[in-house]
Design a protein around this motif. Structure first.
Motif, PDB file in Angstrom:
ATOM      1  N   VAL A  73     -11.285  69.774  44.636  1.00 60.37           N
ATOM      2  CA  VAL A  73     -10.276  70.726  45.123  1.00 60.37           C
ATOM      3  C   VAL A  73     -10.955  71.949  45.729  1.00 60.37           C
ATOM      4  CG1 VAL A  73      -8.437  72.306  44.395  1.00 60.37           C
ATOM      5  CG2 VAL A  73      -8.447  69.947  43.566  1.00 60.37           C
TER       6      VAL A  73
ATOM      7  N   GLN B 212      -5.337  68.949  47.575  1.00 63.15           N
ATOM      8  CA  GLN B 212      -4.858  68.452  46.294  1.00 63.15           C
ATOM      9  C   GLN B 212      -5.640  67.211  45.886  1.00 63.15           C
ATOM     10  OE1 GLN B 212      -0.535  68.303  45.447  1.00 63.15           O
ATOM     11  NE2 GLN B 212      -0.845  66.100  45.349  1.00 63.15           N
TER      12      GLN B 212
ATOM     13  N   THR C 176      -4.111  71.190  42.347  1.00 59.87           N
ATOM     14  CA  THR C 176      -3.682  71.681  43.655  1.00 59.87           C
ATOM     15  C   THR C 176      -4.256  73.067  43.934  1.00 59.87           C
ATOM     16  OG1 THR C 176      -1.603  70.476  43.361  1.00 59.87           O
ATOM     17  CG2 THR C 176      -1.637  72.190  45.063  1.00 59.87           C
TER      18      THR C 176
END
Length: 170
Positions: free
Chosen positions: A76, A82, A111
């Protein structure tokens, strides 16, 4: 005139467990659903490095939850996209019983939240506790479930799954 949206109240009330991390993987926020899923308090978690708060089970020589989660979180940070993890066995410490861990299976999604400078400012770590589902699957499948292996989706989900990608939107 549109009503003001209280994002903090929405975050606190959402039924999905959420943890918010800084880029150095220190926990900066957590919602009630996450606290309920893990049996922890805000004071237990806020300000802790995620792997200090949730270490691998030292009694499980095959434990790889921290390694797999660390890899996902760093994907990430590097891709700014994500990252959906495979089902993950990640035992959690039992509150008030030091050294004891409870077997748990999770479906995690990490995320990024971008800052004004275009860099990752926070990571939202969303989990669903799928322990009951995995144990039911294991009971019907004597070979069990392997860490990192995706279970086949239930028949009712199959139309909305993307073959070969392991993602289901159902």
């Amino acid at each position: 005139m549109p009503a003001e949206v209280d994002h903090a109240a929405l975050f606190a009330a959402t039924p999905s467990p959420y943890l918010v991390l800084r880029p150095d993987l220190v926990i900066v926020d957590v919602n009630r659903a996450y606290l309920e899923a893990t049996g922890r308090t805000r004071d237990d978690l806020i300000g802790q490095h995620v792997f200090q708060a949730f270490p691998d089970n030292p009694n499980d020589p095959e434990a790889d939850g921290t390694r797999n989660l660390n890899a996902s979180l760093h994907r990430v940070l590097s891709t700014r996209k994500q990252d959906t993890m495979a089902l993950q066995k990640y035992d959690i410490p039992v509150v008030l019983r030091p050294g004891e861990f409870e077997e748990r299976w999770w479906s995690p999604v990490n995320t990024p939240v971008m800052g004004a400078d275009g860099q990752v400012a926070w990571i939202i770590h969303r989990v669903e506790d799928v322990t009951a589902f995995v144990k039911a699957h294991q009971a019907g499948n004597p070979t069990g479930v392997r860490v990192g292996k995706r279970l086949g989706p239930p028949r009712r989900w199959r139309r909305s799954c993307t073959p070969g990608r392991g993602s289901c939107n159902g």
